[in-house]
Motif scaffolding. Structure first.
Motif, mmCIF file in Angstrom:
data_model
loop_
_atom_site.group_PDB
_atom_site.id
_atom_site.type_symbol
_atom_site.label_atom_id
_atom_site.label_comp_id
_atom_site.label_asym_id
_atom_site.label_seq_id
_atom_site.Cartn_x
_atom_site.Cartn_y
_atom_site.Cartn_z
ATOM 1 N N SER A 69 -25.307 26.479 96.104
ATOM 2 C CA SER A 69 -25.679 25.068 96.159
ATOM 3 C C SER A 69 -24.491 24.255 95.657
ATOM 4 O O SER A 69 -23.722 24.718 94.815
ATOM 5 C CB SER A 69 -26.916 24.793 95.314
ATOM 6 N N LYS A 70 -24.367 23.066 96.193
ATOM 7 C CA LYS A 70 -23.253 22.181 95.851
ATOM 8 C C LYS A 70 -23.816 20.972 95.117
ATOM 9 O O LYS A 70 -24.767 20.343 95.583
ATOM 10 C CB LYS A 70 -22.556 21.742 97.134
ATOM 11 N N THR A 71 -23.222 20.684 93.959
ATOM 12 C CA THR A 71 -23.616 19.509 93.191
ATOM 13 C C THR A 71 -22.436 18.556 93.159
ATOM 14 O O THR A 71 -21.339 18.938 92.766
ATOM 15 C CB THR A 71 -24.012 19.893 91.752
ATOM 16 N N ILE A 72 -22.683 17.314 93.571
ATOM 17 C CA ILE A 72 -21.639 16.281 93.536
ATOM 18 C C ILE A 72 -22.028 15.297 92.441
ATOM 19 O O ILE A 72 -23.105 14.718 92.478
ATOM 20 C CB ILE A 72 -21.522 15.565 94.895
ATOM 21 N N TYR A 73 -21.143 15.133 91.468
ATOM 22 C CA TYR A 73 -21.394 14.217 90.358
ATOM 23 C C TYR A 73 -20.806 12.848 90.700
ATOM 24 O O TYR A 73 -19.671 12.758 91.150
ATOM 25 C CB TYR A 73 -20.768 14.754 89.071
ATOM 26 N N ALA A 74 -21.597 11.816 90.477
ATOM 27 C CA ALA A 74 -21.169 10.453 90.779
ATOM 28 C C ALA A 74 -20.293 9.936 89.646
ATOM 29 O O ALA A 74 -20.765 9.343 88.684
ATOM 30 C CB ALA A 74 -22.387 9.555 90.968
ATOM 31 N N GLN A 75 -19.024 10.205 89.737
ATOM 32 C CA GLN A 75 -18.057 9.731 88.753
ATOM 33 C C GLN A 75 -16.716 9.570 89.447
ATOM 34 O O GLN A 75 -16.551 9.973 90.584
ATOM 35 C CB GLN A 75 -17.952 10.708 87.579
ATOM 36 N N PRO A 78 -14.443 11.988 91.781
ATOM 37 C CA PRO A 78 -15.650 12.768 92.052
ATOM 38 C C PRO A 78 -15.504 14.206 91.548
ATOM 39 O O PRO A 78 -14.414 14.773 91.570
ATOM 40 C CB PRO A 78 -15.768 12.753 93.570
ATOM 41 N N LYS A 79 -16.588 14.746 91.073
ATOM 42 C CA LYS A 79 -16.604 16.118 90.566
ATOM 43 C C LYS A 79 -17.601 16.911 91.401
ATOM 44 O O LYS A 79 -18.714 16.466 91.633
ATOM 45 C CB LYS A 79 -17.011 16.120 89.099
ATOM 46 N N VAL A 80 -17.180 18.088 91.863
ATOM 47 C CA VAL A 80 -18.030 18.961 92.676
ATOM 48 C C VAL A 80 -18.117 20.306 91.983
ATOM 49 O O VAL A 80 -17.114 20.829 91.481
ATOM 50 C CB VAL A 80 -17.443 19.138 94.098
ATOM 51 N N GLU A 81 -19.315 20.873 91.958
ATOM 52 C CA GLU A 81 -19.516 22.217 91.417
ATOM 53 C C GLU A 81 -20.406 23.010 92.358
ATOM 54 O O GLU A 81 -21.304 22.459 92.989
ATOM 55 C CB GLU A 81 -20.176 22.169 90.037
ATOM 56 N N TYR A 82 -20.132 24.305 92.426
ATOM 57 C CA TYR A 82 -20.942 25.225 93.217
ATOM 58 C C TYR A 82 -21.656 26.181 92.269
ATOM 59 O O TYR A 82 -21.093 26.618 91.262
ATOM 60 C CB TYR A 82 -20.071 26.033 94.185
#
Length: 120
Positions: A69-75, A78-82
């Motif tokens: 799953s991919k999480t995109i942080y609104a900052q 941008p920061k993305v984590e899998y």
């Protein structure tokens, strides 16, 4: 839009696994995500011989197959984590067994691979 040249063959479990896991870096990506390397830049550092583009394509495919799953942080920036999904975590014992088999047969496998790449 992409159109397959060869039709899908999903007649058995091996065909299904091949469709989901074939890709030079997919198994390593799953393993490294499990090990705690979740950001694309971290994964790139762990697999420097892979291009960023190829890693992104394979991560998208793993996401489409519901293994990560991919999480995109609104900052800003941008920061993305899998992260592995529950479904993706079910592959870890199998990947571990494959790695163990490779370790146990390292010399033989290395010799066969070297022989194959050096013979005309």
């Amino acid at each position: 839009m992409y159109e397959r040249k060869i039709p899908l063959n999903l007649n058995c479990g091996l065909d299904l696994i091949a469709e989901v896991l074939y890709g030079k870096w997919k198994i390593r990506l799953l393993w490294f995500i499990n090990e705690g390397y979740k950001r694309p830049s971290e994964l790139q550092r762990k697999i420097p011989e892979a291009s960023r583009r190829v890693l992104n394509i394979q991560l998208k495919e793993l996401e489409a197959h519901e293994l990560v799953s991919k999480t995109i942080y609104a900052q800003v920036p941008p920061k993305v984590e899998y992260n592995l999904t529950e479904f993706g975590e079910t592959l870890l014992p199998i990947i571990s067994m494959l790695g163990k088999w490779g370790d146990e047969n390292e010399e033989r496998l290395r010799a066969v691979i070297v022989k194959q790449t050096t013979s005309p």
